[in-house]
Design a protein around this motif. Sequence first.
Motif, mmCIF file in Angstrom:
data_model
loop_
_atom_site.group_PDB
_atom_site.id
_atom_site.type_symbol
_atom_site.label_atom_id
_atom_site.label_comp_id
_atom_site.label_asym_id
_atom_site.label_seq_id
_atom_site.Cartn_x
_atom_site.Cartn_y
_atom_site.Cartn_z
ATOM 1 N N ALA A 56 0.821 -1.209 0.000
ATOM 2 C CA ALA A 56 0.000 0.000 0.000
ATOM 3 C C ALA A 56 0.855 1.258 0.000
ATOM 4 O O ALA A 56 0.619 2.188 -0.783
ATOM 5 N N GLY A 57 1.870 1.315 0.863
ATOM 6 C CA GLY A 57 2.702 2.503 0.958
ATOM 7 C C GLY A 57 3.644 2.668 -0.218
ATOM 8 O O GLY A 57 3.727 3.743 -0.823
ATOM 9 N N GLU B 25 1.752 3.426 -3.635
ATOM 10 C CA GLU B 25 1.184 4.775 -3.649
ATOM 11 C C GLU B 25 2.271 5.838 -3.770
ATOM 12 O O GLU B 25 2.109 6.833 -4.480
ATOM 13 N N TRP C 87 -4.361 -5.661 -2.445
ATOM 14 C CA TRP C 87 -4.680 -4.897 -1.242
ATOM 15 C C TRP C 87 -4.672 -5.865 -0.057
ATOM 16 O O TRP C 87 -5.613 -6.634 0.155
ATOM 17 N N ALA D 260 -2.194 -0.739 6.776
ATOM 18 C CA ALA D 260 -2.108 -0.113 5.458
ATOM 19 C C ALA D 260 -2.421 1.371 5.554
ATOM 20 O O ALA D 260 -1.865 2.184 4.801
ATOM 21 N N GLN D 261 -3.314 1.733 6.478
ATOM 22 C CA GLN D 261 -3.672 3.138 6.657
ATOM 23 C C GLN D 261 -2.454 3.970 7.044
ATOM 24 O O GLN D 261 -2.222 5.051 6.490
ATOM 25 N N SER E 172 0.010 4.248 4.126
ATOM 26 C CA SER E 172 -0.486 5.198 3.130
ATOM 27 C C SER E 172 -0.221 6.640 3.563
ATOM 28 O O SER E 172 0.168 7.485 2.743
ATOM 29 N N GLU E 173 -0.418 6.932 4.845
ATOM 30 C CA GLU E 173 -0.130 8.283 5.344
ATOM 31 C C GLU E 173 1.345 8.616 5.191
ATOM 32 O O GLU E 173 1.717 9.746 4.828
ATOM 33 N N ALA F 285 3.374 7.358 2.978
ATOM 34 C CA ALA F 285 3.646 7.538 1.551
ATOM 35 C C ALA F 285 3.246 8.940 1.096
ATOM 36 O O ALA F 285 3.976 9.594 0.339
ATOM 37 N N THR F 286 2.101 9.410 1.558
ATOM 38 C CA THR F 286 1.658 10.757 1.212
ATOM 39 C C THR F 286 2.650 11.799 1.720
ATOM 40 O O THR F 286 2.968 12.769 1.027
ATOM 41 N N GLN G 266 -10.132 4.634 -1.394
ATOM 42 C CA GLN G 266 -9.125 5.700 -1.378
ATOM 43 C C GLN G 266 -7.828 5.224 -2.024
ATOM 44 O O GLN G 266 -7.183 5.952 -2.779
ATOM 45 N N HIS G 267 -7.445 3.994 -1.699
ATOM 46 C CA HIS G 267 -6.245 3.411 -2.290
ATOM 47 C C HIS G 267 -6.394 3.322 -3.808
ATOM 48 O O HIS G 267 -5.474 3.657 -4.559
#
Length: 423
Positions: free
Chosen positions: A15-16, A19, A43, A321-322, A325-326, A328-329, A392-393
Amino acid sequence: MSSTSMRMVIVGGGAGGLELAIRLARQGDSRVFLVDQSATHIWKPRLHEMAAGARRGMVDEMEYAGLAERWGFVFVQGSLRDIDPQARRIELDAMSDARDRPVVGARELDYDVLVLALGGVTPDLGVEGVTEHAFMLDRAQDAEAVFSRLSLAALEATVSGGDQAMETVIVGTGLTGVELAAYLATDAQPAAVAPRKARPGLRVTLVEAMDEFMPSMGEAERRAVRERLENAGVTIHTGCQISRVAADHVETDDGMRFESQLTVWATGRVGPPIVESIDTLAANDKRQWRVRKTLQSFTSPDVFALGDCAAVDGSEAPPTAQAASEQATHLARELPRYCAGENPRAFEYRHKGTLMSLGAAGAVGRLRSGFGRDLQIRGRLASAAYRGLERQHEMVVLGPARGSGRLLAELFSPDHGPRVKVH
């Protein structure tokens, strides 16, 4: 030096990592390389569904090569073998086919900035028999192995004509163990070896070493989840330290024995084994690379790490994963600044809540309301929020147009799993 002239290498396409590669490529950072040992991305929060019978096409399997062509990064298939921070170079293992015949030799890949996003694995905790007789749920192949064992057990019971329920033991009451227990108890779909009404039932037992069920969760969520699991027929035992896993049963320190035709080991997360063999980067005793709040390695500022393989100084980001993802952003904003000679800013984890999908038993969760209090959600609202994380992913991975199309398709077909496959 601008980020477009810097060579950014990301190892790990979860996920990270995926993204981050897409965000950087979309920003015009054209020299982005993504390395992963698999050819496809899944996922991972839905691996428990695969284990219960969902096929790869139902859990959004996407080919890295197709995504790389779409967004403009370079995909390199391979497994990390070593890192040389002084030379700014990584080594990739040789690759063989299914019959162990050599296909690609060992390779080297230079970098200006390296991001490690290799995820984590389930530790065996040194318990006898775990590696030989228990299944874990770290990769798509693991989920398929669980499903295969489930189907074979169903076949065995059908052929023998027995009417006893198939015994399954899941060790650990974290999100993985709990969600898998719920899906096996309510939505298991073993290969059709006999008409459904002729198949034996499935009896699921959850075993937790701590005295408290789901010790990392709040009291309200624990009660709600436990009630739903028990209503679905799941038996829960707490305060049971596993001492041995055998082919057909599980034993505890205090002499209890649980019969089991399928044992799944879901006892938390540690970093991948490769961390131990790379001595050029600082790591902790959980096999995670130690990084500063900027996500930079303590021993090499050109190396960053995110997700389960990273231990962020002073951060409470969980292995989800959440959180990846943060991160990665965050790095998508900070890496171009770093390449331009600026100091990267610290990562601040913003916990948005916890959501659990329990198959036909529903969904349970807690969301941060933004007003100092958490909002407890259940039922359809929780199910929608749970699916929203994956949507979102997809918005990042597929782009707004395709992601929105996927969302609309699901709204009109709410009872069917997603079937997105990008080539």
